[in-house]
Design a protein around this motif. Structure first.
Motif, short mmCIF file in Angstrom:
data_model
loop_
_atom_site.label_atom_id
_atom_site.label_comp_id
_atom_site.label_asym_id
_atom_site.label_seq_id
_atom_site.Cartn_x
_atom_site.Cartn_y
_atom_site.Cartn_z
N TYR A 13 -11.57 -12.80 8.84
CA TYR A 13 -12.18 -11.48 8.92
C TYR A 13 -12.58 -10.91 7.57
O TYR A 13 -13.68 -10.41 7.38
N GLY A 14 -11.70 -10.90 6.59
CA GLY A 14 -12.05 -10.39 5.26
C GLY A 14 -11.71 -8.92 5.08
O GLY A 14 -10.82 -8.38 5.73
N VAL A 15 -12.45 -8.25 4.20
CA VAL A 15 -12.16 -6.86 3.80
C VAL A 15 -13.14 -5.91 4.48
O VAL A 15 -14.32 -6.21 4.61
N ASP A 16 -12.64 -4.73 4.90
CA ASP A 16 -13.48 -3.68 5.47
C ASP A 16 -12.93 -2.32 5.04
O ASP A 16 -12.07 -2.25 4.16
N GLN A 17 -13.41 -1.25 5.67
CA GLN A 17 -12.99 0.10 5.28
C GLN A 17 -11.50 0.33 5.55
O GLN A 17 -10.82 0.99 4.76
N LEU A 18 -10.98 -0.20 6.65
CA LEU A 18 -9.56 -0.04 6.94
C LEU A 18 -8.72 -0.75 5.89
O LEU A 18 -7.67 -0.25 5.48
N SER A 19 -9.17 -1.89 5.41
CA SER A 19 -8.46 -2.59 4.34
C SER A 19 -8.41 -1.74 3.08
O SER A 19 -7.37 -1.65 2.43
N ASN A 20 -9.52 -1.10 2.76
CA ASN A 20 -9.54 -0.22 1.59
C ASN A 20 -8.61 0.96 1.79
O ASN A 20 -7.90 1.37 0.86
N GLY A 21 -8.57 1.54 2.99
CA GLY A 21 -7.66 2.64 3.29
C GLY A 21 -6.21 2.21 3.19
O GLY A 21 -5.36 2.95 2.69
N LEU A 22 -5.90 1.00 3.66
CA LEU A 22 -4.53 0.49 3.56
C LEU A 22 -4.14 0.26 2.10
O LEU A 22 -2.99 0.51 1.72
N ASN A 23 -5.07 -0.20 1.28
CA ASN A 23 -4.79 -0.37 -0.15
C ASN A 23 -4.49 0.98 -0.81
O ASN A 23 -3.58 1.09 -1.62
N ILE A 24 -5.27 1.99 -0.47
CA ILE A 24 -5.03 3.33 -1.03
C ILE A 24 -3.67 3.85 -0.60
O ILE A 24 -2.91 4.39 -1.41
N LEU A 25 -3.33 3.67 0.69
CA LEU A 25 -2.02 4.09 1.18
C LEU A 25 -0.91 3.35 0.46
O LEU A 25 0.11 3.95 0.08
N PHE A 26 -1.09 2.06 0.22
CA PHE A 26 -0.10 1.27 -0.52
C PHE A 26 0.13 1.84 -1.91
O PHE A 26 1.28 2.06 -2.32
N PHE A 27 -0.95 2.12 -2.65
CA PHE A 27 -0.80 2.64 -4.00
C PHE A 27 -0.19 4.03 -4.02
O PHE A 27 0.62 4.36 -4.89
N ILE A 28 -0.53 4.86 -3.05
CA ILE A 28 0.07 6.20 -2.96
C ILE A 28 1.57 6.09 -2.73
O ILE A 28 2.37 6.78 -3.37
N LEU A 29 1.97 5.20 -1.81
CA LEU A 29 3.40 5.04 -1.53
C LEU A 29 4.15 4.45 -2.73
O LEU A 29 5.28 4.85 -3.02
N VAL A 30 3.52 3.51 -3.44
CA VAL A 30 4.17 2.94 -4.62
C VAL A 30 4.37 4.01 -5.69
O VAL A 30 5.46 4.14 -6.26
N ILE A 31 3.34 4.79 -5.95
CA ILE A 31 3.46 5.85 -6.97
C ILE A 31 4.50 6.88 -6.54
O ILE A 31 5.32 7.31 -7.35
N LEU A 32 4.47 7.27 -5.27
CA LEU A 32 5.45 8.23 -4.76
C LEU A 32 6.86 7.66 -4.87
O LEU A 32 7.80 8.37 -5.27
N GLY A 33 7.04 6.38 -4.55
CA GLY A 33 8.35 5.75 -4.67
C GLY A 33 8.84 5.67 -6.10
O GLY A 33 10.02 5.86 -6.38
N LEU A 34 7.92 5.39 -7.02
CA LEU A 34 8.31 5.33 -8.43
C LEU A 34 8.65 6.70 -8.99
O LEU A 34 9.58 6.85 -9.78
N LEU A 35 7.88 7.71 -8.59
CA LEU A 35 8.15 9.06 -9.09
C LEU A 35 9.45 9.63 -8.56
O LEU A 35 10.16 10.34 -9.27
N THR A 36 9.75 9.34 -7.30
CA THR A 36 10.98 9.87 -6.70
C THR A 36 12.16 8.93 -6.87
O THR A 36 13.29 9.28 -6.54
N ARG A 37 11.90 7.72 -7.40
CA ARG A 37 12.93 6.70 -7.59
C ARG A 37 13.65 6.39 -6.27
O ARG A 37 14.87 6.23 -6.22
N ASN A 38 12.85 6.32 -5.21
CA ASN A 38 13.38 6.08 -3.87
C ASN A 38 12.98 4.66 -3.45
O ASN A 38 11.80 4.37 -3.26
N ASN A 39 13.97 3.78 -3.30
CA ASN A 39 13.70 2.39 -2.93
C ASN A 39 13.18 2.26 -1.52
O ASN A 39 12.44 1.32 -1.21
#
Length: 136
Positions: A13-39
């Motif tokens: 299938y490859g990459v589409d808009q939902l894939s881009n949205g999932l990548n953005i969600l991933f980065f938001i959660l990673v940044i939020l996890g790092l800022l809150t130090r929540n594993n």
């Protein structure tokens, strides 16, 4: 190596808009996890990334296409609103470029518009009342 990857991705299938949205969600959660130090949030951020890879390598085109269609239908009001604001601002600025000259206030950064053809003028910012000279 490129050719091997190209052959591997053939029929997938490859990459589409939902894939881009999932990548953005991933980065938001990673940044939020790092800022809150929540594993827990950091581990939770792996879910959208794993699902994204699952979708990219999937051979079930119809199911992935329907998922993307549902996502784009849900997100279309957000994208339309952002595009409308961006287009309106750019359209007015392009249209007014012949009649007006644009300056930015050095004090507060507010964009100011003055009529062209008036020569050297003193421009006063309506927000912070800072005055500076400019050519129209």
């Amino acid at each position: 190596m490129k050719e091997k990857f190209r052959k591997f991705m053939t029929g997938r299938y490859g990459v589409d808009q939902l894939s881009n949205g999932l990548n953005i969600l991933f980065f938001i959660l990673v940044i939020l996890g790092l800022l809150t130090r929540n594993n827990i949030i950091l581990y939770l951020s792996l879910v959208p990334m794993i699902y994204n890879y699952f979708r990219m390598f999937s051979k079930n085109f119809s199911k992935r296409y329907n998922e993307n269609r549902i996502y784009t239908n849900m997100m279309s009001p957000v994208y339309n609103f952002a595009d409308k604001i961006k287009y309106k601002f750019q359209k007015n600025k392009k249209r007014d470029k012949k009649k007006y000259k644009y300056y930015h206030c050095k004090n507060c950064g507010q964009e100011l518009r003055i009529p062209r053809g008036k020569g050297k003028v003193t421009i006063t910012c309506p927000i912070c009342k800072h005055s500076f000279d400019g050519r129209s």
